[in-house]
Design an enzyme around this catalytic site. Structure first.
Site, PDB file in Angstrom:
ATOM      1  N   ARG A   1       0.859  -1.186   0.000  1.00 10.78           N
ATOM      2  CA  ARG A   1       0.000   0.000   0.000  1.00 10.78           C
ATOM      3  C   ARG A   1       0.899   1.240   0.000  1.00 10.78           C
ATOM      4  O   ARG A   1       2.072   1.168   0.316  1.00 10.78           O
ATOM      5  CB  ARG A   1      -0.889   0.023   1.264  1.00 10.78           C
ATOM      6  CG  ARG A   1      -1.722  -1.207   1.481  1.00 10.78           C
ATOM      7  CD  ARG A   1      -2.954  -1.223   0.639  1.00 10.78           C
ATOM      8  NE  ARG A   1      -3.748  -0.024   0.870  1.00 10.78           N
ATOM      9  CZ  ARG A   1      -4.808   0.345   0.148  1.00 10.78           C
ATOM     10  NH1 ARG A   1      -5.170  -0.369  -0.876  1.00 10.78           N
ATOM     11  NH2 ARG A   1      -5.479   1.430   0.442  1.00 10.78           N
TER      12      ARG A   1
ATOM     13  N   ASN B   1      13.379   2.005  12.863  1.00  8.24           N
ATOM     14  CA  ASN B   1      12.311   2.855  12.329  1.00  8.24           C
ATOM     15  C   ASN B   1      11.075   2.535  13.167  1.00  8.24           C
ATOM     16  O   ASN B   1      10.412   1.530  12.932  1.00  8.24           O
ATOM     17  CB  ASN B   1      12.059   2.559  10.852  1.00  8.24           C
ATOM     18  CG  ASN B   1      10.975   3.475  10.278  1.00  8.24           C
ATOM     19  OD1 ASN B   1      10.257   4.147  11.032  1.00  8.24           O
ATOM     20  ND2 ASN B   1      10.852   3.504   8.961  1.00  8.24           N
TER      21      ASN B   1
ATOM     22  N   ALA C   1       4.978   5.086  13.532  1.00  5.76           N
ATOM     23  CA  ALA C   1       4.229   6.149  14.215  1.00  5.76           C
ATOM     24  C   ALA C   1       4.555   6.252  15.699  1.00  5.76           C
ATOM     25  O   ALA C   1       4.310   7.301  16.312  1.00  5.76           O
ATOM     26  CB  ALA C   1       2.733   5.928  14.018  1.00  5.76           C
TER      27      ALA C   1
ATOM     28  N   HIS D   1       6.408   9.290  17.185  1.00  4.22           N
ATOM     29  CA  HIS D   1       5.760  10.557  17.526  1.00  4.22           C
ATOM     30  C   HIS D   1       4.891  10.470  18.776  1.00  4.22           C
ATOM     31  O   HIS D   1       4.273  11.453  19.168  1.00  4.22           O
ATOM     32  CB  HIS D   1       4.887  11.017  16.341  1.00  4.22           C
ATOM     33  CG  HIS D   1       5.492  10.752  15.007  1.00  4.22           C
ATOM     34  ND1 HIS D   1       6.702  11.301  14.632  1.00  4.22           N
ATOM     35  CD2 HIS D   1       5.106   9.967  13.963  1.00  4.22           C
ATOM     36  CE1 HIS D   1       7.003  10.866  13.406  1.00  4.22           C
ATOM     37  NE2 HIS D   1       6.058  10.058  12.980  1.00  4.22           N
TER      38      HIS D   1
ATOM     39  N   ASP E   1      12.330   6.095  26.580  1.00  8.78           N
ATOM     40  CA  ASP E   1      12.954   5.631  27.827  1.00  8.78           C
ATOM     41  C   ASP E   1      13.834   4.402  27.570  1.00  8.78           C
ATOM     42  O   ASP E   1      14.909   4.270  28.163  1.00  8.78           O
ATOM     43  CB  ASP E   1      11.885   5.261  28.863  1.00  8.78           C
ATOM     44  CG  ASP E   1      11.282   6.473  29.544  1.00  8.78           C
ATOM     45  OD1 ASP E   1      11.843   7.575  29.424  1.00  8.78           O
ATOM     46  OD2 ASP E   1      10.228   6.308  30.204  1.00  8.78           O
TER      47      ASP E   1
ATOM     48  N   GLU F   1      17.966   6.308  14.480  1.00  5.15           N
ATOM     49  CA  GLU F   1      16.558   6.332  14.058  1.00  5.15           C
ATOM     50  C   GLU F   1      16.493   6.613  12.558  1.00  5.15           C
ATOM     51  O   GLU F   1      17.172   7.514  12.074  1.00  5.15           O
ATOM     52  CB  GLU F   1      15.850   7.442  14.841  1.00  5.15           C
ATOM     53  CG  GLU F   1      14.383   7.597  14.533  1.00  5.15           C
ATOM     54  CD  GLU F   1      13.775   8.777  15.295  1.00  5.15           C
ATOM     55  OE1 GLU F   1      14.077   8.982  16.492  1.00  5.15           O
ATOM     56  OE2 GLU F   1      12.994   9.512  14.668  1.00  5.15           O
TER      57      GLU F   1
ATOM     58  N   HIS G   1      13.886   7.061   9.069  1.00  3.72           N
ATOM     59  CA  HIS G   1      12.564   7.199   8.456  1.00  3.72           C
ATOM     60  C   HIS G   1      12.718   7.180   6.949  1.00  3.72           C
ATOM     61  O   HIS G   1      13.601   7.872   6.410  1.00  3.72           O
ATOM     62  CB  HIS G   1      11.881   8.492   8.909  1.00  3.72           C
ATOM     63  CG  HIS G   1      11.655   8.498  10.376  1.00  3.72           C
ATOM     64  ND1 HIS G   1      10.663   7.749  10.963  1.00  3.72           N
ATOM     65  CD2 HIS G   1      12.343   9.079  11.392  1.00  3.72           C
ATOM     66  CE1 HIS G   1      10.739   7.887  12.272  1.00  3.72           C
ATOM     67  NE2 HIS G   1      11.758   8.689  12.559  1.00  3.72           N
TER      68      HIS G   1
ATOM     69  N   ARG H   1       4.139  14.702  12.746  1.00  8.32           N
ATOM     70  CA  ARG H   1       5.281  13.809  12.464  1.00  8.32           C
ATOM     71  C   ARG H   1       6.627  14.499  12.727  1.00  8.32           C
ATOM     72  O   ARG H   1       7.685  13.888  12.589  1.00  8.32           O
ATOM     73  CB  ARG H   1       5.245  13.319  11.016  1.00  8.32           C
ATOM     74  CG  ARG H   1       4.078  12.423  10.713  1.00  8.32           C
ATOM     75  CD  ARG H   1       4.159  11.818   9.326  1.00  8.32           C
ATOM     76  NE  ARG H   1       2.844  11.448   8.863  1.00  8.32           N
ATOM     77  CZ  ARG H   1       2.235  10.284   9.130  1.00  8.32           C
ATOM     78  NH1 ARG H   1       2.844   9.365   9.838  1.00  8.32           N
ATOM     79  NH2 ARG H   1       1.016  10.040   8.672  1.00  8.32           N
TER      80      ARG H   1
HETATM   81  O1  CA2 Z   1       8.854   7.574   6.972  1.00 11.08           O
HETATM   82  C1  CA2 Z   1       8.865   6.643   7.785  1.00 11.08           C
HETATM   83  O2  CA2 Z   1       9.627   5.683   7.696  1.00 11.08           O
HETATM   84  C2  CA2 Z   1       7.827   6.597   8.907  1.00 11.08           C
HETATM   85  O3  CA2 Z   1       8.493   6.142  10.084  1.00 11.08           O
HETATM   86  C3  CA2 Z   1       6.753   5.627   8.490  1.00 11.08           C
HETATM   87  C4  CA2 Z   1       5.581   5.551   9.465  1.00 11.08           C
HETATM   88  C5  CA2 Z   1       5.061   6.926   9.787  1.00 11.08           C
HETATM   89  O4  CA2 Z   1       4.060   6.842  10.789  1.00 11.08           O
HETATM   90  C6  CA2 Z   1       6.154   7.858  10.254  1.00 11.08           C
HETATM   91  O5  CA2 Z   1       5.596   9.129  10.486  1.00 11.08           O
HETATM   92  C7  CA2 Z   1       7.253   7.970   9.202  1.00 11.08           C
HETATM   93  C8  CA2 Z   1       4.443   4.739   8.890  1.00 11.08           C
HETATM   94  C9  CA2 Z   1       4.827   3.397   8.424  1.00 11.08           C
HETATM   95  C10 CA2 Z   1       3.716   2.885   7.589  1.00 11.08           C
HETATM   96  O6  CA2 Z   1       4.285   2.093   6.607  1.00 11.08           O
HETATM   97  C11 CA2 Z   1       3.507   1.764   5.565  1.00 11.08           C
HETATM   98  C12 CA2 Z   1       4.172   1.246   4.493  1.00 11.08           C
HETATM   99  C13 CA2 Z   1       3.467   0.903   3.379  1.00 11.08           C
HETATM  100  C14 CA2 Z   1       2.085   1.043   3.345  1.00 11.08           C
HETATM  101  C15 CA2 Z   1       1.440   1.546   4.434  1.00 11.08           C
HETATM  102  C16 CA2 Z   1       2.150   1.917   5.554  1.00 11.08           C
END
Ligand code: CA2
Length: 148
Positions: free
Chosen positions: A18, A75, A78, A81, A88, A100, A102, A113
């Site tokens: 997705r 990583n 979410a 945040h 901790d 970390e 992203h 974010r």
């Molecule tokens: O940019 C990143 O790697 C994040 O850590 C990804 C998180 C998001 O909540 C952070 O703000 C930034 C979300 C991961 C969701 O991964 C998906 C991958 C493919 C399809 C749907 C969700």
């Protein structure tokens, strides 16, 4: 062989399935292969884990400390945040180096974010470099270890 732990948090198992416009078309299995191949080139082992549950991430951070991994690439998804528990945990394992990562540039996305509770306790935060950011994080940990 020295081990590095690669931790991915919630929803990262959905990579390549997705939201490909945001996170790319490569799936989670290809991220694991990339990290294991790049680790092997550097003479270390990448232990890759993913969970949608906050407590698993805390347990694994502690495990990396007790089992004397050389560092952690994380990583937290979410939980970056929201989670003081993760912050901790990272603080508690100091001076074990934690970087970390992203996939996207969180500073260019929604305001919620922009905050990372754990970043102050990490060696570095790498954002917006896609999968390459995980490899860069591994190299930072190895460089840090050489200096120590
Ligand atoms: O940019 C990143 O790697 C994040 O850590 C990804 C998180 C998001 O909540 C952070 O703000 C930034 C979300 C991961 C969701 O991964 C998906 C991958 C493919 C399809 C749907 C969700």
């Amino acid at each position: 062989m020295k081990k590095i732990m690669i931790i991915n948090g919630p929803n990262l198992n959905m990579l390549g399935i997705r939201e490909k416009n945001l996170y790319g078309k490569e799936d989670y299995a290809s991220l694991i292969h990339l990290m294991q191949d790049e680790a092997a080139k550097r003479g270390i082992e990448a232990d890759c884990r993913q969970s949608n549950h906050e407590g698993d991430l805390v347990d694994w951070i502690q495990e990396a400390y007790f089992k004397e991994y050389i560092g952690i690439v994380i990583n937290p998804g979410a939980y970056t945040h929201t989670s003081i528990a993760l912050a901790d945990a990272v603080k508690a394992v100091a001076p074990l180096p934690v970087v970390e990562v992203h996939i996207t540039d969180i500073s260019e996305r929604e305001d919620f974010r922009h905050i990372s509770y754990e970043a102050p306790y990490c060696l570095d935060q790498i954002k917006g470099h896609g999968f390459k950011g995980y490899v860069e994080a591994m190299d930072e940990i190895l460089e840090h270890q050489e200096k120590a």
